[in-house]
Motif scaffolding. Structure first.
Motif, mmCIF file in Angstrom:
data_model
loop_
_atom_site.group_PDB
_atom_site.id
_atom_site.type_symbol
_atom_site.label_atom_id
_atom_site.label_comp_id
_atom_site.label_asym_id
_atom_site.label_seq_id
_atom_site.Cartn_x
_atom_site.Cartn_y
_atom_site.Cartn_z
ATOM 1 N N UNK A 97 0.885 -1.157 0.000
ATOM 2 C CA UNK A 97 0.000 0.000 0.000
ATOM 3 C C UNK A 97 0.927 1.212 0.000
ATOM 4 N N UNK A 98 0.673 2.187 -0.840
ATOM 5 C CA UNK A 98 1.503 3.391 -0.823
ATOM 6 C C UNK A 98 0.633 4.605 -0.548
ATOM 7 N N UNK A 99 1.198 5.514 0.232
ATOM 8 C CA UNK A 99 0.479 6.725 0.631
ATOM 9 C C UNK A 99 1.371 7.922 0.352
ATOM 10 N N UNK A 100 0.855 8.826 -0.432
ATOM 11 C CA UNK A 100 1.555 10.076 -0.731
ATOM 12 C C UNK A 100 0.935 11.163 0.138
ATOM 13 N N UNK A 109 4.693 6.259 -6.774
ATOM 14 C CA UNK A 109 3.983 5.625 -5.669
ATOM 15 C C UNK A 109 2.805 4.785 -6.166
ATOM 16 N N UNK A 110 2.141 5.233 -7.242
ATOM 17 C CA UNK A 110 1.074 4.433 -7.851
ATOM 18 C C UNK A 110 1.647 3.114 -8.373
ATOM 19 N N UNK A 111 2.814 3.209 -9.028
ATOM 20 C CA UNK A 111 3.462 2.013 -9.568
ATOM 21 C C UNK A 111 3.923 1.070 -8.462
ATOM 22 N N UNK A 112 4.319 1.618 -7.343
ATOM 23 C CA UNK A 112 4.778 0.774 -6.239
ATOM 24 C C UNK A 112 3.629 0.022 -5.578
ATOM 25 N N UNK A 115 -1.903 -2.699 -6.312
ATOM 26 C CA UNK A 115 -3.043 -2.470 -7.207
ATOM 27 C C UNK A 115 -3.363 -0.981 -7.181
ATOM 28 N N UNK A 116 -4.100 -0.482 -8.161
ATOM 29 C CA UNK A 116 -4.480 0.935 -8.115
ATOM 30 C C UNK A 116 -5.244 1.305 -6.839
ATOM 31 N N UNK A 117 -6.026 0.373 -6.308
ATOM 32 C CA UNK A 117 -6.770 0.624 -5.075
ATOM 33 C C UNK A 117 -5.906 0.656 -3.829
#
Length: 146
Positions: A97-100, A109-112, A115-117
């Motif tokens: 899960x990534x959080x900006x 961060x989306x790529x990391x 999933x997109x969710x």
């Protein structure tokens, strides 16, 4: 500090005292997370990857772009290394899960995220509580069946 990890209110309280400072190196953070969640050196105490009913989760939280690396001062090179670290982590079966928070490289961060969710973006640190609640709800609702 030892009981923080088994005491959720204590962990939340401890996290609330942390203050940002210095530079950002996402690659190091992801690599250490992977080492802790697998049997990679120097931390080799994790359960084996094929342990039944074990769900490995990493939360990558940042408020900035990659700004520090012992390998390069080039932003593209640092980002490529972070992408590779995220890909390696996901290949180990670890859910990211990534959080900006406010700032940082949104596409990276989306790529990391697995999933997109699993990617979250907040414009204010006060928005983190609902994000962590959503992540916790997703983790708790996982059911493993044969």
């Amino acid at each position: 500090l030892d009981d923080i990890w088994t005491n959720t209110p204590g962990l939340v309280s401890h996290l609330g005292t942390m203050q940002p400072s210095g530079n950002t190196n996402l690659t190091v953070g992801v690599s250490w997370g992977q080492a802790i969640l697998t049997r990679a050196e120097p931390v080799n105490e994790a359960a084996p990857l094929n342990t039944p009913s074990l769900y490995r989760v990493m939360i990558l939280l940042t408020d900035g772009d990659n700004t520090e690396s012992k390998h390069s001062s080039n932003q593209n090179t640092m980002d490529a290394r972070s992408r590779a670290a995220c890909a390696s982590t996901k290949a180990q079966g670890i859910t990211i899960y990534s959080i900006r928070v406010i700032d940082g490289d949104a596409p990276l961060l989306r790529d990391c995220a697995s999933t997109p969710g699993n990617y979250y973006e907040v414009s204010n640190a006060s928005q983190l509580t609902p994000v962590f609640q959503q992540i916790a709800a997703q983790i708790v609702n996982i059911r493993i069946t044969n």
